[in-house]
Design a protein around this motif. Structure first.
Motif, PDB file in Angstrom:
ATOM      1  N   SER A 124       0.760  -1.185   0.200  1.00 52.90           N
ATOM      2  CA  SER A 124       0.032   0.067   0.036  1.00 52.90           C
ATOM      3  C   SER A 124       0.803   1.407  -0.064  1.00 52.90           C
ATOM      4  CB  SER A 124      -1.059   0.000   1.197  1.00 52.90           C
ATOM      5  OG  SER A 124      -1.367   1.306   1.471  1.00 52.90           O
ATOM      6  N   TYR A 148      -1.487  -0.440  10.449  1.00 56.09           N
ATOM      7  CA  TYR A 148      -1.854  -1.019   9.174  1.00 56.09           C
ATOM      8  C   TYR A 148      -0.601  -0.805   8.324  1.00 56.09           C
ATOM      9  CZ  TYR A 148      -3.217  -1.513   4.329  1.00 56.09           C
ATOM     10  OH  TYR A 148      -3.197  -1.786   2.930  1.00 56.09           O
ATOM     11  N   ASN A 178      -4.857   4.700  -4.258  1.00 58.30           N
ATOM     12  CA  ASN A 178      -6.235   4.638  -3.999  1.00 58.30           C
ATOM     13  C   ASN A 178      -7.176   3.856  -4.625  1.00 58.30           C
ATOM     14  OD1 ASN A 178      -5.093   6.663  -2.099  1.00 58.30           O
ATOM     15  ND2 ASN A 178      -7.024   6.702  -1.242  1.00 58.30           N
ATOM     16  N   ASN A 198     -13.676   4.814   3.677  1.00 56.73           N
ATOM     17  CA  ASN A 198     -13.090   5.241   2.407  1.00 56.73           C
ATOM     18  C   ASN A 198     -14.085   6.159   1.505  1.00 56.73           C
ATOM     19  OD1 ASN A 198     -11.628   2.312   2.061  1.00 56.73           O
ATOM     20  ND2 ASN A 198     -10.554   4.391   2.580  1.00 56.73           N
ATOM     21  N   ILE A 199     -13.598   7.354   0.767  1.00 55.40           N
ATOM     22  CA  ILE A 199     -14.408   8.051   0.250  1.00 55.40           C
ATOM     23  C   ILE A 199     -15.520   7.601  -0.691  1.00 55.40           C
ATOM     24  CG2 ILE A 199     -12.803   8.937  -1.495  1.00 55.40           C
ATOM     25  CD1 ILE A 199     -15.002  11.502   0.123  1.00 55.40           C
ATOM     26  N   LEU A 215     -19.308  13.829   4.336  1.00 55.55           N
ATOM     27  CA  LEU A 215     -18.277  14.796   5.198  1.00 55.55           C
ATOM     28  C   LEU A 215     -16.961  15.027   4.569  1.00 55.55           C
ATOM     29  CD1 LEU A 215     -18.950  13.669   9.033  1.00 55.55           C
ATOM     30  CD2 LEU A 215     -20.087  15.529   7.698  1.00 55.55           C
ATOM     31  N   TYR A 217     -13.315  15.760   5.046  1.00 52.61           N
ATOM     32  CA  TYR A 217     -12.434  15.929   6.277  1.00 52.61           C
ATOM     33  C   TYR A 217     -11.488  17.084   5.930  1.00 52.61           C
ATOM     34  CZ  TYR A 217     -14.517  11.424   7.703  1.00 52.61           C
ATOM     35  OH  TYR A 217     -15.318  10.519   7.919  1.00 52.61           O
ATOM     36  N   ARG A 230      -5.417  12.641  -3.640  1.00 51.05           N
ATOM     37  CA  ARG A 230      -4.952  11.140  -3.554  1.00 51.05           C
ATOM     38  C   ARG A 230      -4.808  10.602  -5.281  1.00 51.05           C
ATOM     39  NH1 ARG A 230      -4.441  12.376   0.790  1.00 51.05           N
ATOM     40  NH2 ARG A 230      -5.188  11.340   2.795  1.00 51.05           N
ATOM     41  N   ARG A 289      -9.463  14.557   9.481  1.00 51.56           N
ATOM     42  CA  ARG A 289      -9.408  13.101  10.083  1.00 51.56           C
ATOM     43  C   ARG A 289      -8.074  12.969  10.379  1.00 51.56           C
ATOM     44  NH1 ARG A 289     -11.234   8.234   6.375  1.00 51.56           N
ATOM     45  NH2 ARG A 289      -9.379   8.879   5.143  1.00 51.56           N
ATOM     46  N   ASP A 292      -4.800  11.427   8.411  1.00 49.23           N
ATOM     47  CA  ASP A 292      -4.792  11.947   6.895  1.00 49.23           C
ATOM     48  C   ASP A 292      -3.728  12.693   6.490  1.00 49.23           C
ATOM     49  OD1 ASP A 292      -7.055  10.476   6.276  1.00 49.23           O
ATOM     50  OD2 ASP A 292      -8.255  12.249   6.185  1.00 49.23           O
TER      51      ASP A 292
HETATM   52  C1  WQD Z   1      -9.465   9.809   0.574  1.00 47.45           C
HETATM   53  C2  WQD Z   1      -9.585  11.223   0.739  1.00 47.45           C
HETATM   54  C3  WQD Z   1      -9.926  11.939   3.253  1.00 47.45           C
HETATM   55  C4  WQD Z   1     -13.686   9.880   3.540  1.00 47.45           C
HETATM   56  C5  WQD Z   1      -6.865   4.581   2.846  1.00 47.45           C
HETATM   57  C6  WQD Z   1      -5.744   3.711   3.400  1.00 47.45           C
HETATM   58  C7  WQD Z   1      -4.908   3.257   2.111  1.00 47.45           C
HETATM   59  C8  WQD Z   1      -5.746   2.324   1.354  1.00 47.45           C
HETATM   60  C9  WQD Z   1      -7.001   3.289   0.830  1.00 47.45           C
HETATM   61  C10 WQD Z   1      -5.565   0.170   2.077  1.00 47.45           C
HETATM   62  C11 WQD Z   1      -8.851  11.639   1.945  1.00 47.45           C
HETATM   63  C12 WQD Z   1     -11.077  12.262   2.373  1.00 47.45           C
HETATM   64  C13 WQD Z   1     -12.372  10.433   2.938  1.00 47.45           C
HETATM   65  C14 WQD Z   1     -14.743  10.565   4.104  1.00 47.45           C
HETATM   66  C15 WQD Z   1     -13.303  12.565   3.208  1.00 47.45           C
HETATM   67  N1  WQD Z   1      -6.259   1.266   1.880  1.00 47.45           N
HETATM   68  N2  WQD Z   1     -12.369  11.700   2.925  1.00 47.45           N
HETATM   69  N3  WQD Z   1     -14.593  11.952   3.729  1.00 47.45           N
HETATM   70  O1  WQD Z   1      -7.266   7.596   3.756  1.00 47.45           O
HETATM   71  O2  WQD Z   1      -6.283   8.174   1.449  1.00 47.45           O
HETATM   72  O3  WQD Z   1      -6.375   5.701   2.043  1.00 47.45           O
HETATM   73  O4  WQD Z   1      -7.730   3.801   1.907  1.00 47.45           O
HETATM   74  O5  WQD Z   1      -4.606  -0.096   1.419  1.00 47.45           O
HETATM   75  O6  WQD Z   1      -4.137   2.358   2.744  1.00 47.45           O
HETATM   76  O7  WQD Z   1      -5.033   4.664   4.045  1.00 47.45           O
HETATM   77  O8  WQD Z   1      -8.478   6.662   1.426  1.00 47.45           O
HETATM   78  O9  WQD Z   1     -11.007   7.300   0.837  1.00 47.45           O
HETATM   79  O10 WQD Z   1     -10.543   7.057   3.343  1.00 47.45           O
HETATM   80  O11 WQD Z   1      -9.612   9.067   1.834  1.00 47.45           O
HETATM   81  O12 WQD Z   1     -13.095  13.883   2.880  1.00 47.45           O
HETATM   82  O13 WQD Z   1     -15.951  10.412   4.290  1.00 47.45           O
HETATM   83  O14 WQD Z   1     -10.761  11.486   1.141  1.00 47.45           O
HETATM   84  O15 WQD Z   1      -9.655  12.986   3.931  1.00 47.45           O
HETATM   85  O16 WQD Z   1      -8.370  13.093   1.680  1.00 47.45           O
HETATM   86  P1  WQD Z   1      -7.046   7.037   2.283  1.00 47.45           P
HETATM   87  P2  WQD Z   1      -9.996   7.299   1.909  1.00 47.45           P
END
Ligand code: WQD
Length: 332
Positions: A124, A148, A178, A198-199, A215, A217, A230, A289, A292
């Motif tokens: 990852s 993780y 992502n 995840n978003i 939401l 973040y 991302r 969050r 992040d």
């Molecule tokens: C993406 C963007 C959030 C949710 C994680 C793991 C990574 C991989 C993928 C396993 C960020 C923003 C998110 C929400 C938001 N998993 N967001 N509102 O955190 O980049 O990666 O998942 O391998 O290892 O770390 O992915 O989709 O959670 O967030 O604004 O309700 O969306 O702040 O900028 P992330 P994510």
């Protein structure tokens, strides 16, 4: 040639298993169904003339794993099976180190016992922590922020050490950015049985009326529109990289970024979804969050140069296929 795919009914595992079948490999899937459904096996096999075999089992169950290997005569292993929630890993690090690190060691021990040399490891981009983007494979990791990511980093260290001590072992580490999107048929997609925060799944829930808003973040990051950036990559591009990795096994332990090299902000992702779907996605800006990072995107050049692989799908394709999967699944 026969390939063992651990976690092969999961999101990326199922798309990779299907592609391996289509490429003519024989596939045995080992999955404990902790974050997947047996119905995914039927969908994979409905899409391919070549059928995957399935064993329900946990990678920590040495008896089952040994039984699978003893019958297998595998050319290679693609190891997806892992726990993947950043938040859960912060609350229960022991569970993550046991499953992700000890589980990988169980598989590797069997590979050495049965002479299986080709090992493709699901890693990852989170191993880079808060290192400055674009990140290349030799970028020094920053602060990884969660167990993780640390568990993935530990597995990478183990694979490098094994390849140094035994030059017949050929591990390939694939660092996913992502991963979103779905198979063009709409039959395979991200169908997690749990919430990982995840978003993309949240955007889909808002689009399908299961949530009233997203939401966002934080919109006070040092980025053009203030939201997090991302490197989103289509699951089919990621699956294709696994097939290439099996085909191009090289001496020693090789590591590749799987990303597009393009950054997309949260607002841009929401706007793209609205354009592609024709739907409004209400959102509310919330606090950042914990954990992040501001910006994460890859330099994907090494995979292009050595695997002859590059992402073919863009963010609109990813959003289109994600929404198509949801529409097919729930017959919108
Ligand atoms: C993406 C963007 C959030 C949710 C994680 C793991 C990574 C991989 C993928 C396993 C960020 C923003 C998110 C929400 C938001 N998993 N967001 N509102 O955190 O980049 O990666 O998942 O391998 O290892 O770390 O992915 O989709 O959670 O967030 O604004 O309700 O969306 O702040 O900028 P992330 P994510």
């Amino acid at each position: 040639m026969k390939i063992l795919v651990t976690g092969g009914l999961g999101f990326i595992g199922s798309h990779t298993s299907l592609l391996l079948l289509e490429e003519g490999y024989d596939v045995v899937i080992l999955d404990n169904l902790s974050n997947s459904r047996i119905s995914t096996l039927e969908k994979i096999n409905s899409l391919s003339a070549n059928k995957a075999a399935f064993v329900q089992g946990d990678i920590l169950d040495e008896k089952i794993v040994d039984k699978v290997f003893s019958l297998g005569n595998f050319h290679g292993v693609v190891h997806f099976a892992a726990l993947k929630s950043v938040e859960e890993s912060q609350n229960n690090p022991m569970k993550y180190y046991l499953n992700n690190v000890a589980g990988t060691l169980t598989i590797l021990k069997e590979c050495q016992k049965y002479g299986v040399r080709n090992f493709v490891f699901s890693s990852s981009a989170s191993v880079y922590g808060d290192a400055e983007s674009p990140v290349s494979e030799d970028t020094t990791s920053g602060n990884r922020l969660n167990p993780y990511a640390e568990s993935k980093g530990m597995c990478e260290r183990i694979l490098n050490d094994i390849a140094i001590s035994d030059n017949s072992m050929r591990p390939t580490i694939l660092r996913y950015f992502n991963v979103i999107g779905a198979h063009r048929s709409g039959l395979l997609g991200e169908e997690s049985t749990k919430e990982f925060g995840n978003i993309m799944p949240y955007i889909v829930k808002v689009a399908s009326g299961k949530m009233d808003k997203i939401l966002v973040y934080g919109n006070d990051y040092n980025t053009p529109d203030g939201t997090g950036i991302r490197d989103y990559i289509h699951v089919m591009d990621v699956a294709k990289a696994h097939v290439r990795a099996l085909e191009k096994q090289r001496e020693g332990c090789q590591t590749y970024n799987l990303g597009t090299g393009q950054g997309t902000s949260v607002f841009e992702l929401i706007e793209t979804f609205e354009e592609v779907s024709g739907l409004k996605i209400p959102y509310e800006v919330a606090q950042r969050r914990y954990g992040d990072i501001e910006v994460s995107y890859s330099n994907p050049a090494k995979a292009m140069g050595e695997l002859g692989w590059k992402a073919e799908f863009d963010i609109r394709d990813m959003v289109r296929d994600t929404w198509n999967y949801e529409k097919v699944r729930f017959k919108y």
